[in-house]
Design a protein around this motif. Structure first.
Motif, mmCIF file in Angstrom:
data_model
loop_
_atom_site.group_PDB
_atom_site.id
_atom_site.type_symbol
_atom_site.label_atom_id
_atom_site.label_comp_id
_atom_site.label_asym_id
_atom_site.label_seq_id
_atom_site.Cartn_x
_atom_site.Cartn_y
_atom_site.Cartn_z
ATOM 1 N N ARG A 3 0.843 -1.198 0.000
ATOM 2 C CA ARG A 3 0.000 0.000 0.000
ATOM 3 C C ARG A 3 0.877 1.247 0.000
ATOM 4 O O ARG A 3 1.992 1.235 0.528
ATOM 5 C CB ARG A 3 -0.859 0.047 1.262
ATOM 6 C CG ARG A 3 -1.992 -0.923 1.246
ATOM 7 C CD ARG A 3 -2.784 -0.769 2.523
ATOM 8 N NE ARG A 3 -4.139 -1.221 2.293
ATOM 9 C CZ ARG A 3 -5.069 -1.284 3.222
ATOM 10 N NH1 ARG A 3 -4.788 -0.915 4.458
ATOM 11 N NH2 ARG A 3 -6.263 -1.713 2.929
ATOM 12 N N LYS A 4 0.322 2.315 -0.548
ATOM 13 C CA LYS A 4 0.986 3.616 -0.440
ATOM 14 C C LYS A 4 0.855 4.052 1.016
ATOM 15 O O LYS A 4 -0.158 3.789 1.665
ATOM 16 C CB LYS A 4 0.314 4.647 -1.346
ATOM 17 C CG LYS A 4 0.334 4.289 -2.816
ATOM 18 C CD LYS A 4 1.718 4.366 -3.375
ATOM 19 C CE LYS A 4 1.685 4.078 -4.870
ATOM 20 N NZ LYS A 4 2.996 3.915 -5.437
ATOM 21 N N THR A 8 0.486 10.057 1.681
ATOM 22 C CA THR A 8 0.752 10.158 0.252
ATOM 23 C C THR A 8 -0.079 11.304 -0.319
ATOM 24 O O THR A 8 -1.222 11.509 0.066
ATOM 25 C CB THR A 8 0.385 8.832 -0.458
ATOM 26 O OG1 THR A 8 1.270 7.815 0.010
ATOM 27 C CG2 THR A 8 0.494 8.945 -1.965
ATOM 28 N N ALA A 10 -1.560 13.516 -3.796
ATOM 29 C CA ALA A 10 -1.922 13.428 -5.208
ATOM 30 C C ALA A 10 -2.651 14.712 -5.585
ATOM 31 O O ALA A 10 -3.459 15.226 -4.815
ATOM 32 C CB ALA A 10 -2.813 12.218 -5.462
ATOM 33 N N SER A 14 -4.643 14.019 -11.418
ATOM 34 C CA SER A 14 -3.822 12.809 -11.474
ATOM 35 C C SER A 14 -4.682 11.603 -11.101
ATOM 36 O O SER A 14 -5.795 11.742 -10.615
ATOM 37 C CB SER A 14 -2.619 12.937 -10.531
ATOM 38 O OG SER A 14 -3.046 12.995 -9.183
ATOM 39 N N ARG A 15 -4.174 10.404 -11.339
ATOM 40 C CA ARG A 15 -4.878 9.178 -10.967
ATOM 41 C C ARG A 15 -4.633 8.873 -9.498
ATOM 42 O O ARG A 15 -3.516 9.003 -9.002
ATOM 43 C CB ARG A 15 -4.397 7.999 -11.820
ATOM 44 C CG ARG A 15 -4.729 8.133 -13.279
ATOM 45 C CD ARG A 15 -6.172 7.827 -13.523
ATOM 46 N NE ARG A 15 -6.531 8.073 -14.918
ATOM 47 C CZ ARG A 15 -7.748 7.969 -15.390
ATOM 48 N NH1 ARG A 15 -8.745 7.622 -14.602
ATOM 49 N NH2 ARG A 15 -8.005 8.205 -16.648
ATOM 50 N N CYS A 16 -5.680 8.443 -8.822
ATOM 51 C CA CYS A 16 -5.583 8.102 -7.404
ATOM 52 C C CYS A 16 -4.683 6.878 -7.226
ATOM 53 O O CYS A 16 -4.948 5.832 -7.825
ATOM 54 C CB CYS A 16 -6.977 7.832 -6.837
ATOM 55 S SG CYS A 16 -6.978 7.411 -5.094
ATOM 56 N N PRO A 17 -3.633 6.983 -6.409
ATOM 57 C CA PRO A 17 -2.708 5.868 -6.247
ATOM 58 C C PRO A 17 -3.136 4.814 -5.220
ATOM 59 O O PRO A 17 -2.548 3.739 -5.169
ATOM 60 C CB PRO A 17 -1.423 6.555 -5.792
ATOM 61 C CG PRO A 17 -1.898 7.756 -5.047
ATOM 62 C CD PRO A 17 -3.149 8.196 -5.775
ATOM 63 N N GLU A 18 -4.154 5.110 -4.402
ATOM 64 C CA GLU A 18 -4.567 4.187 -3.345
ATOM 65 C C GLU A 18 -6.007 4.490 -2.933
ATOM 66 O O GLU A 18 -6.342 5.646 -2.677
ATOM 67 C CB GLU A 18 -3.657 4.357 -2.116
ATOM 68 C CG GLU A 18 -3.949 3.452 -0.956
ATOM 69 C CD GLU A 18 -3.498 2.029 -1.163
ATOM 70 O OE1 GLU A 18 -4.290 1.114 -0.850
ATOM 71 O OE2 GLU A 18 -2.370 1.805 -1.653
ATOM 72 N N TRP A 22 -9.395 10.628 1.379
ATOM 73 C CA TRP A 22 -8.426 11.657 1.030
ATOM 74 C C TRP A 22 -8.898 12.995 1.575
ATOM 75 O O TRP A 22 -10.083 13.293 1.558
ATOM 76 C CB TRP A 22 -8.267 11.723 -0.483
ATOM 77 C CG TRP A 22 -7.569 10.520 -1.045
ATOM 78 C CD1 TRP A 22 -8.119 9.290 -1.276
ATOM 79 C CD2 TRP A 22 -6.205 10.427 -1.401
ATOM 80 N NE1 TRP A 22 -7.170 8.424 -1.762
ATOM 81 C CE2 TRP A 22 -5.978 9.107 -1.861
ATOM 82 C CE3 TRP A 22 -5.144 11.313 -1.387
ATOM 83 C CZ2 TRP A 22 -4.740 8.675 -2.290
ATOM 84 C CZ3 TRP A 22 -3.897 10.882 -1.834
ATOM 85 C CH2 TRP A 22 -3.709 9.572 -2.272
ATOM 86 N N GLU A 35 -8.837 3.864 -6.017
ATOM 87 C CA GLU A 35 -7.612 3.780 -6.814
ATOM 88 C C GLU A 35 -7.949 3.802 -8.303
ATOM 89 O O GLU A 35 -8.867 3.114 -8.748
ATOM 90 C CB GLU A 35 -6.857 2.499 -6.466
ATOM 91 C CG GLU A 35 -5.530 2.362 -7.174
ATOM 92 C CD GLU A 35 -4.752 1.139 -6.740
ATOM 93 O OE1 GLU A 35 -3.769 0.833 -7.419
ATOM 94 O OE2 GLU A 35 -5.128 0.488 -5.747
ATOM 95 N N GLY A 36 -7.215 4.584 -9.043
ATOM 96 C CA GLY A 36 -7.396 4.674 -10.491
ATOM 97 C C GLY A 36 -8.327 5.788 -10.927
ATOM 98 O O GLY A 36 -8.290 6.199 -12.082
#
Length: 55
Positions: A3-4, A8, A10, A14-18, A22, A35-36
């Motif tokens: 996992r990130k 983290t 963002a 941008s694309r969500c990394p996890e 948020w 994610e994504g």
């Protein structure tokens, strides 16, 4: 896959990394984002999001 880490960052667009909860940096606003997905704007402005909780 690891996992990130919490904290983290963002940016809007941008694309969500996890997947998780948020928070807008320097604000109290939060949103669940998968994610994504594309990181959304806040208050019609580009912002930096910070991962504060895993999904």
């Amino acid at each position: 896959m690891a996992r990130k880490p919490l904290g983290t960052k963002a940016s809007t667009g941008s694309r969500c990394p996890e997947s998780g909860v948020w928070q807008v940096e320097h604000r109290t606003a939060t949103a669940p984002i998968a994610e994504g997905n594309v990181m959304p704007p806040y208050d019609q402005k580009a912002v930096v999001w910070v991962l504060i909780q895993y999904a």
